[in-house]
Design a protein around this motif. Structure first.
Motif, PDB file in Angstrom:
ATOM      1  N   LEU A   1     178.089  61.328  23.994  1.00 33.62           N
ATOM      2  CA  LEU A   1     179.394  61.684  24.558  1.00 33.62           C
ATOM      3  C   LEU A   1     179.936  62.965  23.952  1.00 33.62           C
ATOM      4  O   LEU A   1     180.494  63.798  24.669  1.00 33.62           O
ATOM      5  CB  LEU A   1     180.382  60.531  24.343  1.00 33.62           C
ATOM      6  N   THR A   2     179.773  63.138  22.654  1.00 33.10           N
ATOM      7  CA  THR A   2     180.244  64.358  22.001  1.00 33.10           C
ATOM      8  C   THR A   2     179.524  65.589  22.540  1.00 33.10           C
ATOM      9  O   THR A   2     180.134  66.607  22.809  1.00 33.10           O
ATOM     10  CB  THR A   2     180.041  64.258  20.468  1.00 33.10           C
ATOM     11  N   ALA A   3     178.219  65.474  22.730  1.00 37.69           N
ATOM     12  CA  ALA A   3     177.437  66.596  23.228  1.00 37.69           C
ATOM     13  C   ALA A   3     177.815  66.955  24.662  1.00 37.69           C
ATOM     14  O   ALA A   3     177.817  68.127  25.039  1.00 37.69           O
ATOM     15  CB  ALA A   3     175.950  66.281  23.146  1.00 37.69           C
TER      16      ALA A   3
ATOM     17  N   ASP B   1     174.175  70.907  14.257  1.00 42.18           N
ATOM     18  CA  ASP B   1     175.579  70.988  13.862  1.00 42.18           C
ATOM     19  C   ASP B   1     175.942  69.852  12.902  1.00 42.18           C
ATOM     20  O   ASP B   1     176.266  68.735  13.316  1.00 42.18           O
ATOM     21  CB  ASP B   1     176.465  70.942  15.103  1.00 42.18           C
ATOM     22  N   LYS B   2     175.880  70.143  11.615  1.00 41.95           N
ATOM     23  CA  LYS B   2     176.143  69.135  10.588  1.00 41.95           C
ATOM     24  C   LYS B   2     177.586  68.634  10.644  1.00 41.95           C
ATOM     25  O   LYS B   2     177.837  67.437  10.541  1.00 41.95           O
ATOM     26  CB  LYS B   2     175.835  69.719   9.210  1.00 41.95           C
ATOM     27  N   LYS B   3     178.526  69.553  10.816  1.00 46.18           N
ATOM     28  CA  LYS B   3     179.938  69.172  10.824  1.00 46.18           C
ATOM     29  C   LYS B   3     180.253  68.235  11.985  1.00 46.18           C
ATOM     30  O   LYS B   3     180.913  67.212  11.815  1.00 46.18           O
ATOM     31  CB  LYS B   3     180.827  70.414  10.880  1.00 46.18           C
TER      32      LYS B   3
ATOM     33  N   GLN C   1     167.659  69.906  14.103  1.00 47.99           N
ATOM     34  CA  GLN C   1     167.714  68.452  13.980  1.00 47.99           C
ATOM     35  C   GLN C   1     168.504  68.045  12.749  1.00 47.99           C
ATOM     36  O   GLN C   1     168.577  68.777  11.772  1.00 47.99           O
ATOM     37  CB  GLN C   1     166.306  67.846  13.879  1.00 47.99           C
ATOM     38  N   MET C   2     169.065  66.838  12.827  1.00 50.97           N
ATOM     39  CA  MET C   2     169.758  66.243  11.690  1.00 50.97           C
ATOM     40  C   MET C   2     169.133  64.886  11.409  1.00 50.97           C
ATOM     41  O   MET C   2     168.867  64.112  12.332  1.00 50.97           O
ATOM     42  CB  MET C   2     171.251  66.036  11.999  1.00 50.97           C
ATOM     43  N   THR C   3     168.924  64.612  10.136  1.00 51.11           N
ATOM     44  CA  THR C   3     168.492  63.297   9.697  1.00 51.11           C
ATOM     45  C   THR C   3     169.748  62.529   9.302  1.00 51.11           C
ATOM     46  O   THR C   3     170.559  63.032   8.528  1.00 51.11           O
ATOM     47  CB  THR C   3     167.556  63.392   8.473  1.00 51.11           C
TER      48      THR C   3
END
Length: 138
Positions: free
Chosen positions: A132-134, A47-49, A99-101
């Motif tokens: 926490l966001t997850a 989730d990029k946003k 995944q996000m880099t």
């Protein structure tokens, strides 16, 4: 005579520019790899946003004022003024579907920051925020 002098000056100016360009491009490859490793972390989310929103919140929690943010480019820049000027730019790049880099680049005034502690502090705060966001969305 004037043409020769003008030609000589032009040649010297161009030669000086070439030397400056060569010095800019000459860098210690090993130190650049170490710096890039300090500046980069991978997160298990696609989730990029949401990642960008978390980066923005983390920068603000650390006292940065957000200057620019672009969801399309995956980039956020912020400045922290406290007797000094630190600017941090954070880029997020998808790494596969899950995944996000995240790569952070910090500058003190106009000099790049190479102290690993700065990046460790930022990524420690970001990891907590990502956790926490997850877990608050479930």
């Amino acid at each position: 005579m004037k043409k020769s002098l003008l030609l000589l000056v032009a040649f010297l100016v161009l030669a000086g520019c070439q030397t400056a360009q060569r010095n800019i491009l000459d860098s210690d490859g090993e130190s650049q790899v170490k710096l890039r490793a300090m500046q980069t972390r991978y997160f298990d989310t696609g989730d990029k946003k949401k990642t960008l929103q978390t980066v923005i919140a983390t920068l603000q929690d650390l006292g940065f004022v957000i200057d620019k943010a672009s969801y399309e480019l995956g980039s956020v820049s912020g400045t922290k003024l406290h007797g000094y000027r630190v600017r941090m730019t954070v880029n997020t790049i998808p790494r596969g579907a899950d995944q996000m880099t995240v790569r952070a680049n910090a500058q003190y005034n106009i000099e790049p920051i190479t102290d690993p502690l700065i990046y460790q502090q930022f990524f420690a705060a970001l990891e907590k925020s990502m956790f926490l966001t997850a877990h608050t969305d479930e």
